[in-house]
Design a protein around this motif. Sequence first.
Motif, PDB file in Angstrom:
ATOM      1  N   ARG A 155       0.714  -1.441  -0.010  1.00 34.98           N
ATOM      2  CA  ARG A 155       0.057   0.253   0.140  1.00 34.98           C
ATOM      3  C   ARG A 155       0.606   1.732   0.133  1.00 34.98           C
ATOM      4  NH1 ARG A 155      -4.781   1.517   4.295  1.00 34.98           N
ATOM      5  NH2 ARG A 155      -5.083   3.819   3.200  1.00 34.98           N
ATOM      6  N   ARG A 178       2.270   1.546  -3.423  1.00 31.55           N
ATOM      7  CA  ARG A 178       1.078   2.280  -4.482  1.00 31.55           C
ATOM      8  C   ARG A 178       0.570   3.381  -4.599  1.00 31.55           C
ATOM      9  NH1 ARG A 178      -2.223  -1.824  -2.673  1.00 31.55           N
ATOM     10  NH2 ARG A 178      -3.476  -0.267  -1.061  1.00 31.55           N
ATOM     11  N   GLU A 179       0.460   3.614  -3.182  1.00 34.46           N
ATOM     12  CA  GLU A 179      -0.121   5.114  -2.911  1.00 34.46           C
ATOM     13  C   GLU A 179       0.746   6.308  -3.559  1.00 34.46           C
ATOM     14  OE1 GLU A 179      -1.880   5.835   1.282  1.00 34.46           O
ATOM     15  OE2 GLU A 179      -3.531   4.533   0.863  1.00 34.46           O
TER      16      GLU A 179
END
Length: 425
Positions: free
Chosen positions: A66, A69-70
Amino acid sequence: MEGTESWGLRHAHDPTVVRGDDGTYYMFSTDAAAVQEHIPSGVHIRTSEDLVTWRFLGTAVDGVPRPAREWSGAKGLWAPEVVRWPGGQWHMYYSASTFGSNTSAIGLAVAPRPAGPWEDRGVILATSSGESTQNAIDAAVTFDRDGEPWLTYGSFFSGIYTLRLDPASGRPAKEGDAGALIARRHPSVEGAIEGAFILYRREEDRYVLFTSYDSLFSTYNIRVAVAEHIEGPYRDLNGTLMTDLEAQPTSVGTKILGSYGFDGDTAWSAPGHNSVLVDGEGEQSDYYMVHHVRFAEDPQQHMAQLRRLFFTEAGWPVVSPQPFAGHEAEALDAPESLAGMWRVVKLEPSSAAVAHAIPMEVTAPAEVVAGKEYDGAPVPVRLDVAGTELDAVVFASWDWSRERSVLSFSGFSADGIAWFGTKGD
């Protein structure tokens, strides 16, 4: 996973190989086929017992973690670097980005063994479009002469950088440190340099920098340079700095592998993004260049290859013209004479075309007894190839087009151009 059983080394991009405590070899690579149905996203893992036959194992992490990805918007992970960390753990440095952007992140995951389970530790280095000149992808780790870890990274944009890591955490030793610039390319070639790897050679007490030039889709080729210190300056065999923007762009860096083909065998194009596997300890170590390559007749198809890596008498790395087939397959049935006809490839630095092998006469200069027979063990030697003298290494290999064990050589002429060849007309 469905569809992966027959892969072998197909679809492996940006590969690196390590050997676990159980003797199994593990290859980690970009999840190049993740867009296909039933193929998972995340760093792909393959295993082998002999470095020849490979089996798809699965993924190291489930998709893109995460935090990475963010930050980057990445759909998959690129260019994993896996290294045994002091204390027994394994560290994986993965890249998250989108094509052509330098809003990118390098993340860290840790595991007790190469097969996992891998635990994400988040982003350790990030760059942002419009703010950063660097691009935080293509991580590689080197332990310097004092045993201290360094992270080398970068792709296009402003070039290749290296920075010191904290030995305890594996994160940058100084928060916010972007590192020292060690290699770059002229804007006229869009800064086309990436996939760096630094190998420390205790034998020469110096650092060998491998980088990939040009387009990964068609014209990739691998260049080398050396330095006395890990932060550089790095110079190629002709003494040109890897940061030189005044020299002709194709002349910087010593090219040791590019597109080539032997008659009767597959022609390979765009070899690049290499790492180096050092298998063994000290003088008994075997070196392998691990890289991906495309099929010249069908460039959409790519695979990973391993090939033997040697060092000339002057300490420069050279690679086998033949992909590794296993020590048993490559062993000669009987010693062979050096002199005779060989199929030889000259790797012109300025050419991106497939270099085809040409029959050439190889003889031995005065300091080597003409007609000397070799048992296939790697031997540094001066060779005369059709009137050009080379600082070379002779060794046994497997001739894939003739399906037999043979002698091969790889070396450099005085002008810094790499030549390699396999015996037989």
